[in-house]
Design an enzyme around this catalytic site. Structure first.
Site, short mmCIF file in Angstrom:
data_model
loop_
_atom_site.label_atom_id
_atom_site.label_comp_id
_atom_site.label_asym_id
_atom_site.label_seq_id
_atom_site.Cartn_x
_atom_site.Cartn_y
_atom_site.Cartn_z
N HIS A 102 -9.48 2.55 -0.61
CA HIS A 102 -8.04 2.32 -0.46
C HIS A 102 -7.51 1.80 -1.79
O HIS A 102 -7.69 0.63 -2.15
CB HIS A 102 -7.81 1.30 0.65
CG HIS A 102 -6.36 1.11 1.01
ND1 HIS A 102 -5.34 1.77 0.40
CD2 HIS A 102 -5.77 0.30 1.94
CE1 HIS A 102 -4.18 1.40 0.92
NE2 HIS A 102 -4.42 0.50 1.85
N HIS A 117 -10.79 -38.66 -35.08
CA HIS A 117 -11.38 -38.59 -36.41
C HIS A 117 -10.50 -37.66 -37.23
O HIS A 117 -10.75 -36.46 -37.30
CB HIS A 117 -12.83 -38.08 -36.32
CG HIS A 117 -13.54 -38.14 -37.64
ND1 HIS A 117 -13.76 -37.03 -38.41
CD2 HIS A 117 -14.08 -39.19 -38.33
CE1 HIS A 117 -14.42 -37.37 -39.51
NE2 HIS A 117 -14.63 -38.68 -39.48
N SER A 172 5.23 37.47 -66.51
CA SER A 172 5.22 38.80 -67.12
C SER A 172 6.09 39.75 -66.31
O SER A 172 7.26 39.47 -66.03
CB SER A 172 3.77 39.30 -67.23
OG SER A 172 3.72 40.53 -67.95
N ASP A 184 -23.01 -42.10 -35.56
CA ASP A 184 -21.69 -42.26 -36.14
C ASP A 184 -21.63 -43.46 -37.06
O ASP A 184 -21.09 -43.38 -38.16
CB ASP A 184 -20.67 -42.40 -35.02
CG ASP A 184 -19.24 -42.27 -35.52
OD1 ASP A 184 -18.93 -41.21 -36.10
OD2 ASP A 184 -18.46 -43.22 -35.35
N CYS A 225 0.80 -1.22 0.00
CA CYS A 225 0.00 0.00 0.00
C CYS A 225 0.83 1.27 0.00
O CYS A 225 0.30 2.36 -0.25
CB CYS A 225 -0.92 0.01 1.21
SG CYS A 225 -1.78 -1.56 1.43
#
Length: 1876
Positions: free
Chosen positions: A448, A1027, A720, A1186, A273
């Site tokens: 705090h 798989h 000019s 499956d 702190c």
């Protein structure tokens, strides 16, 4: 003492008895020297005990006494002694002051606290309004911690939720701080917060952060927790390269130092702190010792986890009522808070010298420690008093002189009294009763803030000292009874209080205490206000506000914020002061806009316009880019005059007034009137003489005005009569001479007034000339622009021509002029002009000038009488002069400023430039504007002239006022946390991808939507098996179906219709899964788990929820009756090998456990009985689905194509399966080239169906080859080739290349003009033959910068006797990389082809050839990184004559090969990969039981695997070397060993358990002495001889070729080249049974960033060839990356490049299979790489991705650049993860966080977009979208014919050696697949 207690001993006994009775101790446990806390006395026990003692002793005993005297003995001694004098601490001895006590000035502050506090001023208002920021924890803050196990949920429920929280802590402006979104996500938000607040504090101090670069500026940052780092590392799979720096506490300070490039101390301070107040103390010390000259002290605190809340709760520290009541009787603990504060500090003398605002002065400070007090977390009153005394001694101040103390004041029952007692004892006693010490605590407002608490109190106190007021301490109603405020002469500030009048500067102290015992106190004093010197603070008449930002959007945001502030809080700040701060106290940024204003109203209006991107008076919006160098001042002729011009300039611009004053004498002499008076009085110029002289005087004064602001001409042009002013400015004439020429000209022309006219026509010159052909007295007088001309002649004819032009609907208008020059009427005036100016003696101009008098612009005029006579007669070639300036051969000019009182030529200038150079960027500006505020107009144009940096503005005296700081553009940055089970992103349920279910209410009356969310991880798949398709794990279609079916069932549905499979789900990395059911639609989608909310979600399947359970059941039975009965002619077949059938189709593994019991097939039907595991949970549908999905795809076994599900018309669920056996009936209803359609029914035998699918459609994936294989396979299809590791092994087969050889008789001699630079050995002979072939050779590097071809002839001999092969390689490598760097920096329109020549490397017999061999690997990487400049490498025979090779080289140069070529006996050979086939020549490797085997790098991950492999082959003794030694065996059991050491030791022990003797030796294999010592020691010990070697040592260092340094190259080559050479010498051919060199495919494949590594591995290849020819079984194994191991474990770039080529990494199992296979063949160099599917299988080549998407050649140049900018912006924005619209095309990529991996990804995308190969360094050489688009536009645009052949050759090749090899393997002749 009372009668019963007579002394210290009695009191000690009484205390012991009390503890035994009331605390529960036994007498034996009570140690009088043990702290009371250790004896079990809590804070509340101390309060009770103090009351008992007060009554016993008849005197007040405070609970604080127990902390000051924390043991029984100490407390008894204290209470038995006489009470101390109340004034004993009233004075502190003042020490002598010295330089180490120098006061420190606070010059800037910044803060961010809850309650909307974003700056110190907001904090002050918050405090004065008695507000509190305390609330309950935001709902989302602890979400990652909710939903855990019951005990965790219960603990969380009991944890206090009170706190002071910042909103949006995930918001951060990453782009501003040049941090990529990926890195920002991993950064602790405390780091982010500190970056922003520190920038704000520096701006508050008026210190442009950019000015601190490389300065001795220190950063001291207080912080005490990195909860974000802990959260980020909880999920190991999400840890990446940013994680360590993102979560490290030290980086909180270091990142700020890094971003600002600060070179002073950079320290993160953790004292809990008190961290931030200690940081201030350390900063002051560092300033006083001159470790730094400026210090940034800070504190930051964020509360991300409930863990610390829980810990403080457990000790009763947190307030259950949610308030900090410091010093109040009801104080019950503190409330945690968040925030950040930063202060900027300087030595006071430095601040005063610099004119800084001194907000306050730090007079002194001190830090100490509690030591061993009454518990680690218990305060020590004595230490607190000691730190106070030390601080005021350091400050040289009496304690009684302090007026106010900002206390630590946490609001705990005993902490407050202890602190108050210490303050009162040291600072309060001795004060008058009416002048108590005032105290308060900011914690009563903000909570705090822990690590930021000290700095929060410090900033509050500085503000109070500044304002002379003290804000109230909140929640103070009744004083804490344990604090005797009156006795201590203290008072809590409970109302807004004026600072006490004391006669001395306001003084205050700030305290902060860490819960570990570190105490800090800082003493501050009111700062002295610095005022400007008298007379120096006058405000300018006009102010320029520079509003800067990194992007245009940021400039807009800042402008809007400033406008709001100036109308609100900043209404009283003077406009000049606002401008001062903006212009001199803010950092320069790439983009800026300006506002010029005379008053606040005008300024605010301008800022609003700037914010909206609109035009307004005085406003210059940010430039889109710089127009380039070169400034031209253009001086117009007559016509710009107006009454009032210059009047305000005279008053407000001192430089203009001075120029007029300096010119005045000669002007009056020549003109006869006063220029100053005409301008000052606003008079109108009348008549040609006044007008022409007034205008040149004005132009000369305006020139001085521009120059005074730093804008000076590099070239001048006059229109000019304006050419006179141009000649004066160029230095050809003096101002007096210029005025004389003008006076003469105007005087001679005056008599002709009214006798002719001029007209401006909207016609080009040819059209005008045709128009006036019939009017001989009319001439084309002025070539103004490509669309404008001016004619001159008799008035009547001019009017007639105007009418003709207008009749064609074109613009035509008379020019208001008294006399028309540039026509034949001037002929009569020329003699007088020559005569009167005959004595004119012009000088050579000092500034370039282009005269408009002559048609030939290359004329170098002498500005004498003849010239001026010609000037008045000849046409004005203005268009031609401007075009020449904008595209001149000597360099183009880009900024054109018209010097006149009103712009006449700016549009003509820009039209001319854009016509001459389309697409180029120019700026054309005026100076003043008729009838406007001169000063505002000039300043606005001045600002327009500055596109790279803001214009210089006057710097008024300091100090400056503060203005609002930079507005941030926040985006969200947060980690993807790994949520506990049951929360969002939980693991999916078994067999499905369903996760947590949430019901989402809808606005209308429609049913609610439903959402299921899960997190799929590769290591936690919801199915048991695997798989894999082509080695990549893919979620099975059955699991996807089961997922949406299960969701449907939960919603009361049992059927789905219109099922559509869209994309597979790859399960090789974590993904977030969402299933959404909305009305009757259901879908499943996923996104990367490590992504951000903006990442794209991929949809995988959609369906419709269709029928009710009763409907589906009836339809299911009907479907079963129709399809479930097999036909009469069905027959039962042999059960095929299911795994083999799937493997033939590229599928490996089944996700669920089921087996085939019987298989009955007929023409269109298949019935399969399947067995399910007995342990299957009742009702599980996953295995049935499956089986059905896999078997349906196999309904035609003869068809070996791979089928993937595409759609299902309907799928229905029936009764659940109760038995282990079911039947799957498949009825194929359609079968064509595109796929098959099948009806499927699944049922238990004799029961109703449990599952039915109608019209399950499969799509066929055909790889173009027959992937079926016989036993053994006769040929290898793409699927098996990609999966069978024996097919990974290739050799390099050298095939004849059809390149014409000019040395053959009759070969056609072709001339290839172009310069060639030849570098290296024996180049003279080569030069001679190339010159004969039409080239222009230059020896050595003389011609490299311009050469079209560069040939590097490699050295063959070392530079000296001591030069090793490593030294040689480093030297040559450095030369070549420097050459590549030079060529890469050349313009894209000047391409070069680099060739390298080596000798004999193909055979590698001679030592010189072996030395050069590394160049082959380096060449491949150069080709990959710089395909645009790579020609190729040619290896000649060792004795080839370079002169004879010249003609052949001439042919090769004409068409770069991009590859490595070998030329032998006139034949050119090119490499191709050939698979190893045929009968093995050797038996499988078997090690000798009596021999030892050496593995270098043997203690690494790969080395230990190889050790295990040798043990499998009979090795009993292994010698493993590594650079890092293992600890002694006695320490192998220690728990302190790190994970890597533990892994090595475990591997060695596993070998030893197998009976293998392992000798682990620390040795550098590249060091000859180390290897000799190892072998000598073995010889001395009589160890078994080494009979085999695996050289596996190596390191890598990813660097692009252009970034490679000699040291980095040596580091990589040392173990490979040096190590192999040492081993080769130590174990010559014949001394060992085998010598394996583990090399890398990077040596032949050209992986970007692997230059050194590829080069080193090519040397190993050559060494293997050399030893093999000497009869030694030596093999170099060129591996691709081993998955997750070795040097490529973290080489993401390598993996991405392999994927780009169509290859991949390999597993260790595959690697050893390949090794064992190839070891049986006579191969010196084995290339182990999984080959991609054959090129052309889909009708495209291996490099089809390089086919251009656009035909750039038919597009206009501007269109090409625009298309490229848009496409590149899209690609780069996507990779950098920034919104496309926010990607500034001029913003450097580095500022957006670009790294090398991103660059490679962008390069690949850009190649696809552009259609050509691109350099790896492209983004670094062209670091913005705009510059990159410009570069690529040159690459893709058509070139001139002489470059066509070369450009096409440079851009058409595949570019990488790997691409080339993969291309050639398809065309390899049959004999390439021979036994090798």
């Amino acid at each position: 003492m009372t009668g019963s207690i007579s002394g210290e001993a009695d009191l000690r006994h009484w205390l012991i008895d009390y503890l035994v009775t009331n605390i529960g101790c036994t007498p034996d446990e009570v140690d009088p020297d043990l702290s009371l806390a250790d004896l079990g006395v809590s804070s509340r026990d101390a309060v009770v005990l103090s009351g008992e003692l007060s009554e016993l002793l008849g005197r007040t005993v405070s609970p604080i006494d127990f902390w000051e005297h924390p043991t029984i003995n100490a407390l008894a001694a204290y209470l038995a002694a006489p009470e101390p004098s109340p004034d004993s601490d009233a004075a502190v001895k003042r020490g002598a002051r010295n330089s180490l006590d120098e006061p420190i000035a606070v010059v800037g502050m910044g803060c961010r606290f809850p309650g909307g506090i974003s700056c110190p001023e907001a904090l002050w208002d918050f405090l004065c309004e008695r507000r509190s920021s305390i609330s309950q924890v935001p709902p989302q803050r602890w979400q990652p911690f909710e939903g855990g196990p019951p005990e965790v949920a219960a603990a969380l429920a009991r944890t206090t939720r009170w706190g002071s929280f910042l909103p949006d802590i995930d918001a951060f402006d990453a782009e501003f701080f040049e941090i990529s979104p990926s890195e920002a996500d991993k950064m602790d938000p405390q780091q982010r917060l500190l970056l922003e607040v520190a920038w704000e504090a520096l701006e508050h101090a008026g210190i442009p952060p950019g000015t601190l670069r490389r300065s001795a500026t220190g950063v001291f940052a207080g912080a005490c927790l990195s909860e974000y780092g802990a959260m980020a590392s909880a999920d190991l799979s999400q840890v990446d390269g940013w994680s360590n720096s993102g979560g490290a506490m030290s980086i909180i300070a270091n990142r700020l130092s890094y971003f600002l490039d600060l070179r002073g101390p950079s320290v993160a301070v953790d004292t809990a702190c008190s961290s931030s107040l200690v940081a201030i103390h350390l900063a002051c010390q560092s300033l006083r010792t001159q470790d730094c000259h400026l210090a940034i002290a800070a504190g930051v605190n964020l509360l991300l986890s409930p863990a610390v809340f829980r810990g403080f709760d457990q000790v009763g520290a947190l307030s259950p009522t949610g308030q900090c009541r410091a010093f109040d009787a009801t104080a019950d603990g503190f409330v945690r808070g968040e925030g950040a504060g930063v202060v900027v500090l300087k030595r006071l003398t430095d601040a005063q010298r610099d004119g800084d605002r001194v907000l306050a002065v730090i007079c002194g400070s001190a830090v100490n420690q509690d030591g061993r007090s009454n518990g680690l977390m218990a305060p020590n009153p004595a230490a607190q008093m000691a730190v106070l005394r030390a601080a005021y001694t350091n400050a040289g101040m009496q304690p009684s002189e302090v007026d106010y103390v900002e206390a630590h004041g946490t609001g705990t029952l005993l902490g407050d009294p202890i602190e108050a007692r210490a303050l009162g004892t040291v600072l309060g006693r001795g004060r008058p009763e009416d002048s108590p010490l005032l105290i308060g605590s900011v914690k009563t407002n903000l909570g705090h803030t822990e690590a930021a608490a000290g700095i929060a109190g410090f900033i509050k106190t500085v503000l109070a000292v500044q304002h002379g007021q003290i804000p109230p301490n909140q929640h103070f109603e009744t004083a804490n009874p344990h604090i005797p405020f009156t006795d201590l002469r203290m008072k809590v500030v409970d109302t807004q209080t004026e600072w006490p009048a004391t006669g001395h500067p306001r003084r205050a102290g700030v305290s902060s205490f860490g819960f570990g015992g570190t105490n800090a106190h800082v003493v501050i004093e009111q700062g002295q206000e610095v005022r400007p010197a008298p007379g120096q603070g006058l405000s300018p008449a006009v102010s320029t506000l520079v509003v800067a930002g990194k992007t245009m959007q940021r400039v807009s945001a800042t402008a809007g914020m400033l406008a709001d502030w100036m109308e609100g809080p900043g209404a009283d700040v003077a406009l000049a002061d606002v401008a001062h701060t903006l212009n001199h106290h803010r950092s320069r940024q790439p983009k800026f806009g300006t506002v010029v204003a005379r008053d606040r109203t005008q300024a605010i209006a301008g800022l609003r316009a700037l914010a909206a991107g609109q035009h307004a008076p005085g406003v210059v919006n940010p430039a889109e880019g710089s127009p380039g160098p070169g400034t031209v001042f253009v001086y117009s002729g007559r016509g710009s005059q107006w009454a009032g011009m210059g009047r305000q300039l005279l008053a407000d611009e001192p430089a203009f007034a001075a120029a007029v004053a300096e010119l005045e004498p000669v002007f009056v002499e020549q003109a006869g009137f006063s220029l100053h008076d005409v301008l000052a009085n606003g008079e109108e110029l009348v008549g040609i003489e006044q007008i022409q002289l007034g205008l040149i005087g004005m132009q000369l004064a305006l020139t001085e005005l521009w120059c005074s602001y730093g804008v000076r001409p590099d070239l001048v042009i006059g229109h000019s009569m304006g050419e006179v002013a141009a000649a004066v400015v160029a230095g050809a004439l003096t101002p007096a001479e210029g005025l004389r020429v003008t006076a003469t000209r105007s005087r001679l022309m005056a008599p002709l007034s009214g006798q002719g006219g001029m007209a401006l026509l909207e016609l080009d010159a040819p059209t005008t000339e045709a128009l006036i052909a019939d009017f001989p007295q009319v001439t084309l007088g002025i070539y103004n622009s490509p669309r404008q001309t001016v004619i001159a002649g008799p008035t009547e004819q001019i009017d007639e021509l105007i009418a003709r032009v207008r009749a064609q609907n074109r613009f035509a208008s008379r020019v208001n002029i008294e006399v028309a020059p540039h026509n034949p009427a001037m002929d009569a005036l020329q003699p007088a002009m020559r005569s009167e100016l005959a004595d004119l003696t012009p000088r050579t101009p000092t500034i370039g000038i282009i005269s408009t008098t002559y048609a030939d612009l290359h004329t170098q005029p002498v500005f004498d009488a003849e010239h001026w006579a010609t000037n008045m007669r000849n046409p004005v070639h203005f268009q031609q002069a401007i075009a020449s300036a904008g595209s001149g051969a000597d360099g183009a000019y880009h900024t054109f400023i018209e010097i006149s009182a009103h712009p006449l030529l700016t549009q003509a200038i820009i039209d001319t430039l854009h016509s001459a150079q389309p697409g180029a960027r120019y700026t054309s500006l005026g100076t003043l504007q008729r009838d406007t505020d001169d000063v505002v107009t000039f300043r606005t144009n001045l600002n327009k002239a500055h596109t790279i940096h803001p214009p210089h503005t006057p710097h008024p005296p300091e100090p400056h006022p503060p203005i609002p700081t930079t507005p941030w553009q926040h985006t969200r940055h947060w980690i993807t946390t790994k949520y506990p089970a049951g929360s969002v992103g939980s693991a999916p349920r078994a067999g499905t991808l369903l996760g947590q279910h949430t019901t989402v209410a809808t606005v209308s009356a429609s049913p609610p939507s439903h959402l299921w969310q899960a997190r799929l991880a590769p290591d936690a798949k919801p199915y048991q098996g695997g798989h894999r398709f082509h080695q990549v794990e893919v979620v099975p279609a059955s699991v996807v179906l089961h997922t949406i079916l299960s969701a449907a069932t939960e919603l009361g549905y049992s059927a789905l219709s219109e099922v559509r499979f869209e994309q597979p789900i790859f399960a090789d990395r974590p993904r977030l899964i969402q299933v959404v059911a909305d009305n009757r639609a259901i879908s499943l989608a996923s996104s990367p788990a490590a992504g951000t909310p903006s990442d794209r979600w991929t949809r995988h399947v959609t369906a419709q929820l269709s029928s009710s359970p009763s409907d589906s059941a009836s339809s299911l039975n009907e479907h079963h009756r129709a399809n479930g009965q097999p036909p009469e002619r069905a027959h039962r077949d042999l059960i095929p090998d299911l795994a083999e059938l799937l493997a033939m189709r590229g599928i490996d593994g089944l996700p669920f456990s089921w087996t085939v019991a019987s298989w009955t097939q007929h023409s269109s039907n298949l019935t399969v009985a399947i067995d399910l595991p007995e342990a299957l949970p009742e009702g599980s549908t996953g295995p049935l689905l499956d089986a059905a999905v896999h078997l349906a795809a196999l309904s035609d076994v003869a068809d070996s194509r791979l089928y993937v599900p595409a759609s299902i018309e309907q799928i229905s669920l029936g009764d659940v399966v109760t038995g282990p056996r079911s039947s799957v009936t498949l009825n194929r209803t359609a079968h064509d080239d595109d796929g098959i359609t099948v009806d499927v029914t699944v049922a238990a035998h004799g029961e109703v169906p449990s599952l039915s699918m109608r019209s399950l459609r499969y799509r066929a994936l055909d790889f173009g080859l027959d992937v079926g294989r016989a036993q053994p396979p006769a040929s290898t299809g793409p699927v098996e080739a990609y999966c069978d590791a024996t097919n990974f092994v290739h050799t390099i087969d050298w095939q004849p290349q059809t390149v014409p050889d000019a040395t053959h008789p009759g070969a056609e001699q072709v001339t290839h003009p172009g310069p060639v630079a030849i570098i290296g050995d024996d180049s003279a002979a080569l030069c001679e033959t190339l010159e004969g072939a039409g080239y222009q050779p230059a020896v050595m590097s003389d011609g490299v910068s311009q050469a079209r071809y560069v040939v590097y002839v490699a050295d063959s001999d070392p530079a000296g006797a001591d030069e090793t092969d490593v030294d040689f390689a480093v030297r040559i490598c450095t030369e070549i990389t420097g050459l590549v760097r030079t060529l890469a920096e050349r313009d894209a329109d000047k391409p070069a082809a680099l060739w390298i020549l080596t000798r004999g490397v193909h055979e590698s017999v001679a030592p010189s050839a072996l030395r050069q061999s590394f160049l082959w690997g380096l060449a491949g990487v150069i080709a990959a990184e710089h395909p645009e400049l790579w020609g190729g490498l040619v290896d000649l025979a060792i004795n080839d004559d370079l002169g004879e090779f010249g003609p052949a080289l001439a042919e090769l140069l004409a068409k770069p090969s991009k590859s490595i070529l070998v030329r032998r006996d006139g034949v050119v050979l090119a490499p191709a990969l050939a698979p190893v086939r045929g009968e093995p020549a050797r038996k499988s490797l078997q090690c000798r039981p009596d021999a030892a085997y050496l593995i270098t790098g043997g203690l690494g991950a790969l080395g230990l695997l190889m050790a295990d492999w040798l043990a499998d082959r009979g090795a009993h003794r292994l010698v493993l070397t590594g650079r890092t030694p293992l600890p002694p065996r006695r320490d192998w059991q220690l728990d302190t060993l790190d994970t890597e050491l533990r892994r090595r030791i475990d591997a060695i022990r596993a070998l030893e358990m197998r009976g293998v003797t392992v000798e682990a030796v620390a040795a550098d294999v590249g060091c000859r002495e180390d290897v000799q010592a190892l072998l000598a020691a073995r010889d001395r010990d009589g160890a078994a001889p080494i009979r085999g070697i695996i050289h596996a040592a190596g390191i890598t260092n990813d660097q692009l070729v252009t970034s490679m340094t000699g040291d980095a190259v040596r580091q990589v080559m040392w173990p490979k080249i040096g190590g192999s050479q040492v081993l080769h010498d130590a174990f010559p051919p014949g001394s060992v049974d085998f010598f394996y060199l583990t090399a890398s495919a990077a040596g032949i494949f050209g992986i970007p960033g692997q230059g050194s590594y590829a080069a080193a591995n090519s040397y190993l290849d050559a060494l293997a060839r050399a030893r093999r020819q000497q009869g030694c079984h030596t093999m170099s194994l060129d591996w691709v990356a081993w998955r997750g191991l070795g040097l490529a474990a973290d080489a993401q770039l390598v993996s991405e490049e392999l994927a780009r080529m169509g290859s991949r990494d390999i597993t260790p199992s595959e690697a050893f299979t390949a090794w064992e296979f190839v070891d049986g063949y006579d191969v010196a160099q084995a290339v182990v790489v999984p080959m991609p599917a054959p090129a052309g299988a889909d009708g495209s080549g291996a490099n089809a991705y390089l086919l251009p998407a656009r035909n750039w050649s038919v597009m206009a140049a501007t269109e090409v650049r625009s298309e490229l900018e848009q496409g590149l912006r899209r690609i780069i924005a996507a990779e950098l993860r920034v919104p496309e619209k926010e990607l500034d095309t001029d913003r450097p990529f580095a500022e957006l966080g670009l790294n090398s991996l991103m660059a490679m990804a962008i390069r690949r995308e850009a190649e696809q977009f552009v259609g050509i190969e691109l350099s790896a360094t492209m983004l670094f050489n062209h670091p913005t979208v705009k510059s990159l688009a410009s570069y690529l536009a040159k690459r893709v645009a058509p070139h001139d014919v002489s470059q066509d052949n070369q450009i096409s050759a440079l851009s058409s090749s595949a570019g990488s050696v790997l691409d080339s090899l993969f291309d050639r393997i398809e065309s390899a002749p049959p004999e390439a697949e021979r036994s090798v």
